[in-house]
Design a protein around this motif. Sequence first.
Motif, mmCIF file in Angstrom:
data_model
loop_
_atom_site.group_PDB
_atom_site.id
_atom_site.type_symbol
_atom_site.label_atom_id
_atom_site.label_comp_id
_atom_site.label_asym_id
_atom_site.label_seq_id
_atom_site.Cartn_x
_atom_site.Cartn_y
_atom_site.Cartn_z
ATOM 1 N N PHE A 6 0.816 -1.421 0.516
ATOM 2 C CA PHE A 6 0.041 -0.119 0.043
ATOM 3 C C PHE A 6 0.996 1.041 0.222
ATOM 4 O O PHE A 6 0.941 2.000 -0.774
ATOM 5 C CB PHE A 6 -0.989 0.443 1.290
ATOM 6 C CG PHE A 6 -1.680 1.476 1.327
ATOM 7 C CD1 PHE A 6 -2.877 1.446 0.645
ATOM 8 C CD2 PHE A 6 -1.642 2.412 2.532
ATOM 9 C CE1 PHE A 6 -3.325 2.490 0.596
ATOM 10 C CE2 PHE A 6 -2.385 3.766 2.097
ATOM 11 C CZ PHE A 6 -3.108 3.399 1.804
ATOM 12 N N ILE A 7 1.723 0.875 0.448
ATOM 13 C CA ILE A 7 2.835 2.709 0.658
ATOM 14 C C ILE A 7 3.757 2.254 0.522
ATOM 15 O O ILE A 7 3.606 3.537 -0.622
ATOM 16 C CB ILE A 7 3.798 2.142 2.226
ATOM 17 C CG1 ILE A 7 2.428 2.136 3.798
ATOM 18 C CG2 ILE A 7 4.994 3.310 2.046
ATOM 19 C CD1 ILE A 7 3.822 1.954 4.710
ATOM 20 N N ALA A 8 3.966 1.259 -1.006
ATOM 21 C CA ALA A 8 4.621 2.028 -2.575
ATOM 22 C C ALA A 8 3.992 1.992 -2.738
ATOM 23 O O ALA A 8 4.051 3.150 -4.359
ATOM 24 C CB ALA A 8 5.732 0.464 -2.897
ATOM 25 N N THR A 9 2.969 1.953 -3.185
ATOM 26 C CA THR A 9 1.539 1.624 -4.586
ATOM 27 C C THR A 9 1.197 3.475 -3.995
ATOM 28 O O THR A 9 1.022 4.389 -5.529
ATOM 29 C CB THR A 9 0.462 1.334 -4.367
ATOM 30 O OG1 THR A 9 0.561 0.060 -4.295
ATOM 31 C CG2 THR A 9 -0.249 1.717 -5.329
ATOM 32 N N PHE A 10 0.991 4.246 -3.025
ATOM 33 C CA PHE A 10 1.040 5.401 -3.042
ATOM 34 C C PHE A 10 2.162 6.318 -3.365
ATOM 35 O O PHE A 10 2.307 7.283 -3.603
ATOM 36 C CB PHE A 10 0.794 6.017 -1.109
ATOM 37 C CG PHE A 10 0.617 7.362 -1.104
ATOM 38 C CD1 PHE A 10 -0.537 8.311 -1.214
ATOM 39 C CD2 PHE A 10 1.411 7.807 -0.651
ATOM 40 C CE1 PHE A 10 -0.552 9.179 -0.541
ATOM 41 C CE2 PHE A 10 1.950 9.033 -0.718
ATOM 42 C CZ PHE A 10 0.190 10.333 0.158
ATOM 43 N N GLU A 11 3.777 6.039 -2.958
ATOM 44 C CA GLU A 11 5.335 6.574 -3.389
ATOM 45 C C GLU A 11 4.486 6.602 -5.394
ATOM 46 O O GLU A 11 5.115 7.721 -5.943
ATOM 47 C CB GLU A 11 5.618 5.696 -3.102
ATOM 48 C CG GLU A 11 6.168 5.871 -1.606
ATOM 49 C CD GLU A 11 7.264 4.554 -0.020
ATOM 50 O OE1 GLU A 11 7.572 5.263 0.480
ATOM 51 O OE2 GLU A 11 7.672 3.976 -1.520
ATOM 52 N N THR A 12 4.256 5.477 -5.605
ATOM 53 C CA THR A 12 4.520 5.577 -6.903
ATOM 54 C C THR A 12 3.399 6.729 -7.881
ATOM 55 O O THR A 12 4.182 7.678 -8.585
ATOM 56 C CB THR A 12 4.092 3.917 -7.099
ATOM 57 O OG1 THR A 12 5.067 3.370 -7.256
ATOM 58 C CG2 THR A 12 4.427 4.287 -9.129
ATOM 59 N N LEU A 185 7.972 -9.819 -5.667
ATOM 60 C CA LEU A 185 7.778 -9.088 -7.575
ATOM 61 C C LEU A 185 6.652 -9.201 -8.032
ATOM 62 O O LEU A 185 5.971 -8.305 -9.347
ATOM 63 C CB LEU A 185 8.937 -10.359 -8.008
ATOM 64 C CG LEU A 185 9.149 -9.332 -9.567
ATOM 65 C CD1 LEU A 185 10.229 -7.882 -9.119
ATOM 66 C CD2 LEU A 185 10.521 -10.490 -10.014
ATOM 67 N N LEU A 186 5.810 -10.372 -7.995
ATOM 68 C CA LEU A 186 4.642 -10.320 -9.092
ATOM 69 C C LEU A 186 3.603 -9.756 -8.306
ATOM 70 O O LEU A 186 2.644 -8.510 -9.843
ATOM 71 C CB LEU A 186 4.391 -11.939 -8.633
ATOM 72 C CG LEU A 186 4.825 -13.344 -9.661
ATOM 73 C CD1 LEU A 186 4.614 -14.541 -9.229
ATOM 74 C CD2 LEU A 186 5.061 -13.196 -11.023
ATOM 75 N N ALA A 190 1.879 -6.610 -11.140
ATOM 76 C CA ALA A 190 0.080 -6.817 -10.875
ATOM 77 C C ALA A 190 -0.449 -5.472 -10.723
ATOM 78 O O ALA A 190 -1.509 -5.327 -11.601
ATOM 79 C CB ALA A 190 0.094 -8.095 -10.028
ATOM 80 N N ILE A 191 0.396 -4.827 -10.188
ATOM 81 C CA ILE A 191 -0.263 -3.710 -9.305
ATOM 82 C C ILE A 191 -0.241 -2.306 -10.779
ATOM 83 O O ILE A 191 -0.852 -1.679 -10.883
ATOM 84 C CB ILE A 191 0.697 -2.969 -7.824
ATOM 85 C CG1 ILE A 191 -0.150 -3.708 -6.967
ATOM 86 C CG2 ILE A 191 -0.071 -1.288 -7.757
ATOM 87 C CD1 ILE A 191 0.404 -3.511 -5.213
ATOM 88 N N LEU A 192 1.593 -1.929 -11.066
ATOM 89 C CA LEU A 192 1.662 -1.865 -12.051
ATOM 90 C C LEU A 192 0.905 -1.555 -13.295
ATOM 91 O O LEU A 192 0.005 -0.766 -14.195
ATOM 92 C CB LEU A 192 3.289 -1.931 -12.401
ATOM 93 C CG LEU A 192 4.111 -1.628 -11.264
ATOM 94 C CD1 LEU A 192 5.688 -2.010 -11.363
ATOM 95 C CD2 LEU A 192 3.996 -0.229 -11.313
ATOM 96 N N ILE A 193 0.691 -3.190 -13.692
ATOM 97 C CA ILE A 193 -0.384 -3.266 -15.045
ATOM 98 C C ILE A 193 -1.447 -3.052 -15.026
ATOM 99 O O ILE A 193 -2.722 -2.243 -15.577
ATOM 100 C CB ILE A 193 -0.251 -4.938 -15.141
ATOM 101 C CG1 ILE A 193 0.827 -5.121 -16.074
ATOM 102 C CG2 ILE A 193 -0.973 -5.279 -16.473
ATOM 103 C CD1 ILE A 193 1.228 -6.533 -15.548
ATOM 104 N N PHE A 194 -1.750 -2.917 -13.427
ATOM 105 C CA PHE A 194 -3.484 -2.861 -12.957
ATOM 106 C C PHE A 194 -3.858 -1.173 -13.316
ATOM 107 O O PHE A 194 -4.576 -0.096 -13.528
ATOM 108 C CB PHE A 194 -4.002 -2.760 -11.893
ATOM 109 C CG PHE A 194 -5.012 -2.695 -11.008
ATOM 110 C CD1 PHE A 194 -6.695 -3.587 -11.548
ATOM 111 C CD2 PHE A 194 -5.253 -1.128 -9.904
ATOM 112 C CE1 PHE A 194 -7.369 -2.536 -10.915
ATOM 113 C CE2 PHE A 194 -6.264 -0.492 -9.881
ATOM 114 C CZ PHE A 194 -7.450 -1.606 -9.736
#
Length: 212
Positions: A6-12, A185-186, A190-194
């Motif tokens: 969640f934190i990594a997604t927010f940072e991205t 890694l997967l 998956a989050i990046l693709i989404f």
Amino acid sequence: MIQDLFIATFETLYMTFVSGFIAILLGIPLGIALYMLSKSDKNATKTWYSVLDWIVNIFRSIPFIILIILIIPLTRLLTGTIIGSTAAIVPLSIAAIPFMARLAETSFNNLSQGLLDTSVSMGMTNRQFILKVLLPETAPEMVSNITLLIINLITYTAIAGAVGAGGLGAMAINYGYQRFRMDVLLYDVAILIFLTQIIQFVGSRLSNSLRK
């Protein structure tokens, strides 16, 4: 691990949209300047166009990972550090501004010559032409350009993660690759693709609605 994702997604997302906003704010005016200068017959104006065109081409030619290293002093000057999501916004923005400018210029060049001739015959000023003709007529293409910009920035954030920027790219490398956690890694991929698919869907829908 869910909290870390969640934190990594927010940072991205933080890096992507802040640098994207800066790129739109500065890149589209730069694209307008390139377009307007290219349409002028004055020698001095052509010289200015050549200079701007040369600068844009230079920054677009530098690989992003090298650009990050080259502007370390500027990043440290502006943010006080070279590590973290906020620091990554500096190279992301510098890479994205000329990219957005070139996309915008290409869209403007696709504008019908008839519209340009009509605006000249009506005695429009440059400001009137830009606000009433250029931007409204290219709005659908500009939305597509912005969509492409944001998707590219997501890719750039993953690259920036390799040098301490944080986000999903850093998590994939530090926790997935280096610790042999294929599941991490997967999940990151998956989050990046989404995220990419969602942005592309929203951008396409908005662009199509403007065309109607």
